[in-house]
Design a protein around this motif. Structure first.
Motif, PDB file in Angstrom:
ATOM      1  N   TRP A 542       0.834  -1.205   0.000  1.00 32.47           N
ATOM      2  CA  TRP A 542       0.000   0.000   0.000  1.00 32.47           C
ATOM      3  C   TRP A 542       0.873   1.261   0.000  1.00 32.47           C
ATOM      4  CZ3 TRP A 542      -1.346   2.811   4.893  1.00 32.47           C
ATOM      5  CH2 TRP A 542      -2.098   3.960   4.619  1.00 32.47           C
ATOM      6  N   GLN A 543       1.915   1.285   0.837  1.00 31.37           N
ATOM      7  CA  GLN A 543       2.767   2.462   0.907  1.00 31.37           C
ATOM      8  C   GLN A 543       3.582   2.663  -0.367  1.00 31.37           C
ATOM      9  OE1 GLN A 543       5.169   2.177   4.436  1.00 31.37           O
ATOM     10  NE2 GLN A 543       3.426   2.355   5.833  1.00 31.37           N
ATOM     11  N   THR A 544       3.942   1.564  -1.047  1.00 28.03           N
ATOM     12  CA  THR A 544       4.752   1.685  -2.261  1.00 28.03           C
ATOM     13  C   THR A 544       3.905   2.033  -3.482  1.00 28.03           C
ATOM     14  OG1 THR A 544       6.278   0.040  -1.357  1.00 28.03           O
ATOM     15  CG2 THR A 544       6.431   0.500  -3.712  1.00 28.03           C
ATOM     16  N   ASP A 546       0.564   2.949  -3.375  1.00 29.07           N
ATOM     17  CA  ASP A 546      -0.534   3.864  -3.040  1.00 29.07           C
ATOM     18  C   ASP A 546      -1.870   3.312  -3.536  1.00 29.07           C
ATOM     19  OD1 ASP A 546      -1.683   6.062  -1.879  1.00 29.07           O
ATOM     20  OD2 ASP A 546      -1.410   7.358  -3.634  1.00 29.07           O
ATOM     21  N   LYS A 547      -2.064   2.000  -3.341  1.00 29.99           N
ATOM     22  CA  LYS A 547      -3.298   1.328  -3.740  1.00 29.99           C
ATOM     23  C   LYS A 547      -3.747   0.411  -2.608  1.00 29.99           C
ATOM     24  CE  LYS A 547      -1.756   1.240  -8.576  1.00 29.99           C
ATOM     25  NZ  LYS A 547      -2.642   2.298  -9.073  1.00 29.99           N
ATOM     26  N   SER A 548      -5.045   0.300  -2.428  1.00 27.43           N
ATOM     27  CA  SER A 548      -5.571  -0.576  -1.380  1.00 27.43           C
ATOM     28  C   SER A 548      -5.205  -2.025  -1.681  1.00 27.43           C
ATOM     29  CB  SER A 548      -7.087  -0.417  -1.272  1.00 27.43           C
ATOM     30  OG  SER A 548      -7.412   0.903  -0.898  1.00 27.43           O
ATOM     31  N   GLY A 567      -4.830   0.195   3.345  1.00 25.00           N
ATOM     32  CA  GLY A 567      -5.236   1.220   2.397  1.00 25.00           C
ATOM     33  C   GLY A 567      -6.502   1.924   2.821  1.00 25.00           C
ATOM     34  N   GLN A 631       4.782  -1.321 -13.424  1.00 22.47           N
ATOM     35  CA  GLN A 631       3.817  -1.610 -12.363  1.00 22.47           C
ATOM     36  C   GLN A 631       3.499  -3.100 -12.316  1.00 22.47           C
ATOM     37  OE1 GLN A 631       0.687   1.123 -13.562  1.00 22.47           O
ATOM     38  NE2 GLN A 631       1.076   2.421 -11.780  1.00 22.47           N
TER      39      GLN A 631
END
Length: 896
Positions: A542-544, A546-548, A567, A631
């Motif tokens: 999540w921190q890397t 920025d997605k739930s 998230g 990604q």
């Protein structure tokens, strides 16, 4: 012909060093067989007879005949060194005598069964270590080994035969052998020898026929032996060709190589090469050459190369990626190094003019300089458009018009400054100054604004500074060349600066990605809880990204449940989302958003797949319709790393369960042995005493009967202590022991314990030193009494009659300290820390009764009270057991 192929190849320094080392070592000859009974030892002995007849100094260091008549006859006539006797647990074992071999220094020594484990007390644990020492002394060794004893093949043999071989030899030992001779016989003949009793005894042979020596097993082991030997022969051939600078290839064995590039057509080449290799029964190599001309390939091409190399790996090819200046030269170099006989390349799809502009067609060069290599050119009319399971696309560039406006403003400011200094500088100096806005635009905003700034700079320079000014006419002829050159240089600066800026951005992204993956792997390195691992995984992803994130794991009933999430958006109990996660888990394939499988889901689900199976599912909420290749690769990297971590924990748990089971079996065995011995003595004394009391003939007097009753009581007390110790151990191990704390007086506990062990301390000098005004402590009085009883009983057992036993109790600032000392033989220094282990007892000349549980129970009780216990040796002999207990101020007691 490429220049590299004309030059003589330099010898490998590692190979030269290995050859120099071999000159000082003895030569190792290995007789390799698929199974026991194929005739390895017989052949080794037969060869030894031939060498002995030719005048060689041959001796037998160790040969195991297994009472086979044929082998025993071959031993006759060969010099044999006597075996070394080793005493182990009261038995005399025989092992090879290394010292005798080194002292005798024969030319050749015969050592049977290379994988053998030596008896305890030998110089080396394994026999192959003995062989290495003999070789290092310059003595040649002939030895035997079965294919199942080679380390790298151990798991394969276990899968084939269902038997796990415990004694293995490192591959390096066999690979460094100077000669490997394969001993092979047909399966029918081997089974016949087994039935005739030439390998095992009749009852063992029948069991072996049903288990290990089945025809299918034997054929599989034969194939493993043949492949292992063929690999070694092939390696020796390559080394010989490199040593003698033979260009090759020698068609001694077939080997196919396919060239892999970023073209989707490469997938067809790989499959065609795989079919060719399968038909030729040859090894397949897949090689990708990264040249400077192709190093700047797009993200899409790099992703395609990654997929093509992964396809080759899935099809069983050995994948190799190299970097070189010339594609043709590097391909030919790889074919020579790996002795390739068939090269698969694709037919050019572009015209001759394009190939000529790029230095000529690679296929034509390969055919011209291939020598004896067969070139297979595969036709491809159109490139097949590969459709990945995850839809990816390069990120779209957003045009910011204010970047162009800012570039124009910089030109206006630069022009105003130049106009101010027009009387002091030459126009050519202004042209150089106009490079500055171009460079800044490229660094800050990219090549688009840089190109626009360069064009505006040329226009402004012409209009304001080239005569006639305020017109676009050019009267000075040199500026007719300077302006186009200015634009050309500006465009190069803008383009190269943009490239560097993009590379720097990608490097920062890769650094962030690598740092996140490294941080995750470091955090979970020592974690053995799957729940904690998936929690860290969800948080890090999540921190890397920025997605739930949601992580699903299977339960014991194989039902998939949500194990962790992170998230701003929490996954709900949507049946559709859970169904996609279940499909991903069952099929082991990516599904959900941005894929062609169940794309209506909000999350994209990636299986956490290991080499064995799927251990979970990673769900990532995707807002974009199409992902970028970085990604996608990052998500796959997270999934792969998490799968390995989860599998590691499961394997660790299985290993822990196995260790607990083994420990439980060991505990049960020790418990049964101890109890059977400890119960037998008091039961025998009780039975004999009761039999005497039941005698009605009046043989026993009243005093005799009283002694018999005391014997019964003593035996009952002994059994009571044994059962109490067992129950206390069980409660401690299960965590069911509950402390019933109350205010206790150490002096009262000591007195009660002394009364309980009254018979034990008879005939000994007892000294009790309890400090006056010793405060009371809050503890479980019954359990502390048990500690004192066990410690006193231990002191009596390990000290002689008439010796002293000293009980000391004192107080310091934070604890009450109690010690019990004796004048026995003491504790061996190396075992002081082990006296509190279960079933441990100090070795004594005389037989000491007990189960070895008393001190371990004391340790558990004291530690449950928050105290410590330790053992020490006394200066003039004996041991002292000391435990400390924390104490607190007793509240005042009020009388009613």
């Amino acid at each position: 012909m490429p220049e590299a192929s004309k030059e003589k190849k330099r010898p490998d320094p590692d190979v030269l060093l290995a050859k120099l080392n071999k000159e000082t070592r003895g030569k190792l000859t290995v007789f390799l067989g698929a199974a026991a009974g194929v005739g390895k030892t017989y052949t080794m002995l037969k060869t030894a007879h031939e060498m002995l007849d030719s005048g060689a100094d041959v001796v037998i260091g160790w040969v195991e005949t297994h009472k086979r008549q044929e082998t025993e006859k071959m031993v006759e006539g060969l010099p044999r060194l006597p075996a070394k006797e080793i005493e182990y647990r009261g038995k005399i074992l025989h092992e090879m005598d290394i010292d005798a071999i080194l002292a005798r220094r024969p030319q050749i020594v015969l050592v049977d069964e290379l994988a053998h484990t030596n008896a305890a007390g030998s110089r080396h644990v394994r026999r192959f270590q003995d062989v290495e020492e003999i070789l290092n002394a310059g003595i040649d060794v002939s030895t035997t080994i079965n294919i199942q004893h080679i380390e790298s093949l151990n798991d394969i043999v276990a899968q084939i035969t269902g038997v796990t071989v415990r004694e293995t030899v490192p591959d390096s030992i066999v690979e460094q052998a100077d000669q490997v001779q394969l001993i092979d016989i047909p399966p029918n003949e081997l089974i016949k020898r087994l039935k005739e009793g030439k390998i095992y005894m009749p009852h063992q042979a029948e069991l072996a026929l049903n288990k290990f020596f089945r025809p299918g097993n034997i054929n599989a082991l034969r194939e493993l032996s043949l492949r292992f030997t063929a690999y070694r022969v092939d390696k020796e051939l390559n080394e010989y060709m490199q040593e003698h600078d033979i260009p090759g290839p020698w068609p001694a064995g077939e080997r196919v190589m396919v060239c892999v590039s970023a073209s989707p057509f490469s997938a067809q080449l790989i499959r065609a090469a795989r079919r060719l290799a399968r038909g030729l029964q040859a090894e397949l190599l897949a090689v990708h050459v990264d040249t400077p001309r192709r190093s700047g390939s797009s993200e899409r091409e790099r992703d395609r190369i990654f997929r093509n190399m992964r396809l080759a790996d899935e099809l069983g090819a050995k994948t190799i990626s190299i970097v070189g200046k010339d594609l043709t030269e590097e391909i030919l170099r790889m074919t020579r190094e790996h002795n390739v006989t068939h090269l698969v390349v694709g037919k050019p799809l572009r015209g001759r003019l394009w190939e000529w502009l790029n230095g000529g067609a690679v296929v034509d060069k390969l055919i011209r300089y291939s020598g004896g290599i067969n070139i297979h050119v595969i036709q491809g009319n159109t490139e097949v458009k590969d459709e990945p399971k995850v839809k990816t696309i390069a990120p779209k560039k957003v045009i910011h018009w204010w970047h162009y406006i800012a570039g124009l403003l910089m030109i206006i400011v630069m022009t105003a400054g130049n106009w101010w200094w027009r009387h002091y500088l030459e126009p050519v100096h202004f042209m150089l100054l106009y490079f500055l806005p171009v460079l800044l635009s490229a660094v800050w905003w990219g090549k688009g604004p840089a190109y626009m700034t360069a064009l505006c700079s040329a226009i402004f320079f012409d209009f304001f500074f080239i005569a006639p000014i305020f017109t676009f006419s050019i009267s000075d002829l040199p500026y007719m060349w300077s302006l186009p050159l200015f634009l050309f240089v500006s465009f190069i600066i803008g383009g190269q600066t943009e490239k560097l800026r993009v590379e720097a951005t990608l490097a920062r992204q890769r650094e962030k990605t690598t740092g996140a993956l490294y941080s995750f792997s470091r955090e979970i390195a020592a974690v053995v809880d799957i729940g904690v691992i998936v929690g860290i995984l969800a948080e890090q992803v999540w921190q890397t990204l920025d997605k739930s994130v949601a992580v699903f794991l299977p339960q014991e009933n194989e039902k998939l449940v949500l194990a962790a999430e992170a998230g701003p958006v929490k996954i709900d109990e949507d049946a559709g989302e859970r169904a996609v996660a279940v499909w991903t888990f069952e099929h082991g394939e990516i599904a959900g958003h941005c894929t062609d499988t169940l794309p209506g889901a909000r999350y994209m689900y990636l299986p956490l797949t290991t080499s064995q199976n799927t251990v979970g599912v990673l769900g990532i909420e995707i807002h974009e319709e199409i992902l970028t290749s970085p990604q996608k690769r990052l998500m796959e990297a997270w999934a792969g790393l998490a799968a390995i971590a989860v599998e590691r924990v499961k394997l660790a748990e299985q290993a822990r369960q196995a260790a607990l089971l083994a420990e439980s079996d060991q505990l049960r065995t020790a418990l049964f042995n101890s109890i059977s011995h400890e119960l037998r003595t008091p039961l025998s004394s009780i039975t004999g005493a009761i039999s005497g009391l039941m005698d009605t003939d009046g043989v026993y007097s009243e005093n005799d009967k009283k002694e018999l009753l005391e014997t019964v009581k003593e035996g009952a007390d002994r059994m009571d202590r044994l059962v109490s110790n067992l129950l206390d151990t069980a409660r401690l191990e299960s965590g069911m022991m509950q402390l019933k704390k109350d205010w206790c007086d150490i002096e009262d506990i000591t007195g009660t314990a002394l009364r309980r062990v009254g018979e034990c301390i008879k005939g000994r000098e007892l000294l009790v030193n309890i400090a006056p005004a010793l405060p009371m402590i809050k503890a479980d009085c019954v359990l502390l009494e048990q500690v004192m009883v066990n410690l006193l009983d231990n002191a009596c057992k390990y000290s002689p009659q008439g010796s002293e036993i000293v009980i000391t109790a004192s107080q310091d600032k934070a604890a009450i300290q109690v010690s019990i000392a004796d004048r026995g033989t003491g504790i061996p220094a190396e075992n002081v820390m082990r006296v509190f282990d279960k079933f441990y007892r100090v070795e004594q000349p005389k037989k000491v009764n007990g189960t070895g549980l008393g001190l371990s129970i004391c340790k558990g009780i004291i530690e449950a009270h928050g105290g410590t216990i330790q053992a020490e040796n006394r200066p003039r002999g004996g041991a002292v057991m000391t435990f400390t207990l924390p104490w607190e101020e007793q509240p005042p007691m009020y009388m009613a």
